[in-house]
Design a protein around this motif. Structure first.
Motif, short mmCIF file in Angstrom:
data_model
loop_
_atom_site.label_atom_id
_atom_site.label_comp_id
_atom_site.label_asym_id
_atom_site.label_seq_id
_atom_site.Cartn_x
_atom_site.Cartn_y
_atom_site.Cartn_z
N SER A 20 0.84 -1.20 0.00
CA SER A 20 0.00 0.00 0.00
C SER A 20 0.87 1.24 0.00
CB SER A 20 -0.91 0.02 1.24
OG SER A 20 -0.15 0.29 2.39
N PRO A 21 0.35 2.36 -0.51
CA PRO A 21 1.12 3.61 -0.47
C PRO A 21 1.45 4.03 0.96
CG PRO A 21 -0.77 3.83 -1.94
CD PRO A 21 -0.92 2.51 -1.24
N GLU A 22 0.54 3.79 1.90
CA GLU A 22 0.78 4.19 3.29
C GLU A 22 1.96 3.43 3.89
OE1 GLU A 22 0.77 6.28 6.64
OE2 GLU A 22 -0.31 6.77 4.82
N ALA A 23 2.06 2.14 3.62
CA ALA A 23 3.19 1.35 4.13
C ALA A 23 4.51 1.86 3.56
CB ALA A 23 2.99 -0.12 3.80
N ARG A 25 5.13 4.92 2.52
CA ARG A 25 5.40 6.24 3.13
C ARG A 25 5.96 6.09 4.54
NH1 ARG A 25 1.06 8.05 -0.01
NH2 ARG A 25 -0.49 7.41 1.51
N GLN A 26 5.44 5.12 5.29
CA GLN A 26 5.93 4.92 6.66
C GLN A 26 7.41 4.54 6.66
OE1 GLN A 26 3.23 2.03 8.28
NE2 GLN A 26 1.74 3.58 8.89
N VAL A 27 7.80 3.67 5.74
CA VAL A 27 9.20 3.27 5.65
C VAL A 27 10.05 4.47 5.24
CG1 VAL A 27 10.85 1.80 4.42
CG2 VAL A 27 8.66 0.85 5.18
N ALA A 28 9.58 5.26 4.28
CA ALA A 28 10.32 6.45 3.84
C ALA A 28 10.46 7.44 4.99
CB ALA A 28 9.61 7.09 2.65
N ASP A 29 9.43 7.60 5.82
CA ASP A 29 9.50 8.51 6.96
C ASP A 29 10.58 8.08 7.95
OD1 ASP A 29 7.51 10.14 5.94
OD2 ASP A 29 5.93 9.29 7.20
N VAL A 30 10.70 6.79 8.18
CA VAL A 30 11.72 6.28 9.09
C VAL A 30 13.12 6.61 8.53
CG1 VAL A 30 12.78 4.18 10.03
CG2 VAL A 30 10.30 4.47 10.09
N LEU A 31 13.30 6.42 7.24
CA LEU A 31 14.60 6.75 6.62
C LEU A 31 14.90 8.23 6.73
CD1 LEU A 31 14.47 4.51 3.45
CD2 LEU A 31 16.06 4.31 5.36
N SER A 42 6.62 8.18 -6.25
CA SER A 42 5.95 6.89 -6.13
C SER A 42 5.30 6.51 -7.46
CB SER A 42 4.91 6.91 -5.01
OG SER A 42 3.92 7.86 -5.28
N TYR A 43 5.23 5.20 -7.67
CA TYR A 43 4.68 4.64 -8.89
C TYR A 43 3.82 3.44 -8.52
CZ TYR A 43 8.81 7.14 -10.50
OH TYR A 43 9.76 8.10 -10.71
N PRO A 44 2.75 3.20 -9.24
CA PRO A 44 1.94 2.01 -8.97
C PRO A 44 2.69 0.75 -9.40
CG PRO A 44 1.07 3.20 -10.87
CD PRO A 44 2.20 4.02 -10.31
N VAL A 45 2.41 -0.35 -8.72
CA VAL A 45 2.97 -1.65 -9.10
C VAL A 45 1.87 -2.41 -9.83
CG1 VAL A 45 3.92 -3.83 -8.25
CG2 VAL A 45 4.54 -1.70 -7.14
N ASP A 46 1.96 -2.50 -11.12
CA ASP A 46 0.96 -3.11 -12.01
C ASP A 46 -0.46 -2.95 -11.50
OD1 ASP A 46 0.88 -5.46 -10.20
OD2 ASP A 46 2.71 -6.08 -11.21
N ASP A 47 -1.29 -3.96 -11.53
CA ASP A 47 -2.69 -3.84 -11.11
C ASP A 47 -2.93 -4.38 -9.70
OD1 ASP A 47 -3.44 -2.72 -13.53
OD2 ASP A 47 -3.78 -4.68 -14.46
N ARG A 52 5.49 1.40 -5.55
CA ARG A 52 6.95 1.42 -5.59
C ARG A 52 7.36 2.86 -5.34
NH1 ARG A 52 8.24 -0.29 -10.86
NH2 ARG A 52 8.33 1.89 -11.45
N LEU A 53 8.19 3.08 -4.34
CA LEU A 53 8.58 4.43 -3.95
C LEU A 53 10.10 4.56 -4.09
CD1 LEU A 53 7.02 6.35 -1.13
CD2 LEU A 53 9.48 6.26 -1.19
N HIS A 54 10.55 5.65 -4.70
CA HIS A 54 11.98 5.92 -4.88
C HIS A 54 12.34 7.20 -4.15
CE1 HIS A 54 11.95 3.81 -9.10
NE2 HIS A 54 11.50 3.06 -8.13
N LEU A 55 13.47 7.18 -3.48
CA LEU A 55 14.03 8.41 -2.93
C LEU A 55 15.54 8.26 -2.85
CD1 LEU A 55 13.67 8.75 0.88
CD2 LEU A 55 12.67 6.82 -0.25
#
Length: 86
Positions: A20-23, A25-31, A42-47, A52-55
């Motif tokens: 999920s996008p929220e999960a 974002r939570q990992v990105a916030d910790v980093l 962020s990008y969707p992962v197929d259907d 998928r989040l990049h930073l």
């Protein structure tokens, strides 16, 4: 296939894949609490509904530590009561 381009010295590219996008974002916030980071992309992962989040994180310059609520809420030295406190 050409090898991936490496980030500049002192930087690391991070890819997060989550259900999920929220999960993600939570990992990105910790980093971000430990490393200065660029704006996430962020990008969707197929259907599947996943994300998928990049930073890019700066491994040399860390962000300023957050002050605990109690420290940041102390008076600035002007302890006179405010007009709405009387």
């Amino acid at each position: 296939m050409k090898p991936p381009e490496l980030p500049s010295a002192g930087r690391a590219d991070v890819r997060i894949v989550a259900a999920s996008p929220e999960a993600a974002r939570q990992v990105a916030d910790v980093l971000r609490r430990r490393f200065a980071a660029t704006e996430q992309r962020s990008y969707p992962v197929d259907d599947s509904g996943g994300t998928r989040l990049h930073l890019t994180v700066d491994t040399i310059h860390t962000p300023e530590p957050a002050q605990p609520w109690l420290v940041s809420s102390r008076p600035s030295g002007d302890v006179r009561p405010q007009t709405d406190e009387i």
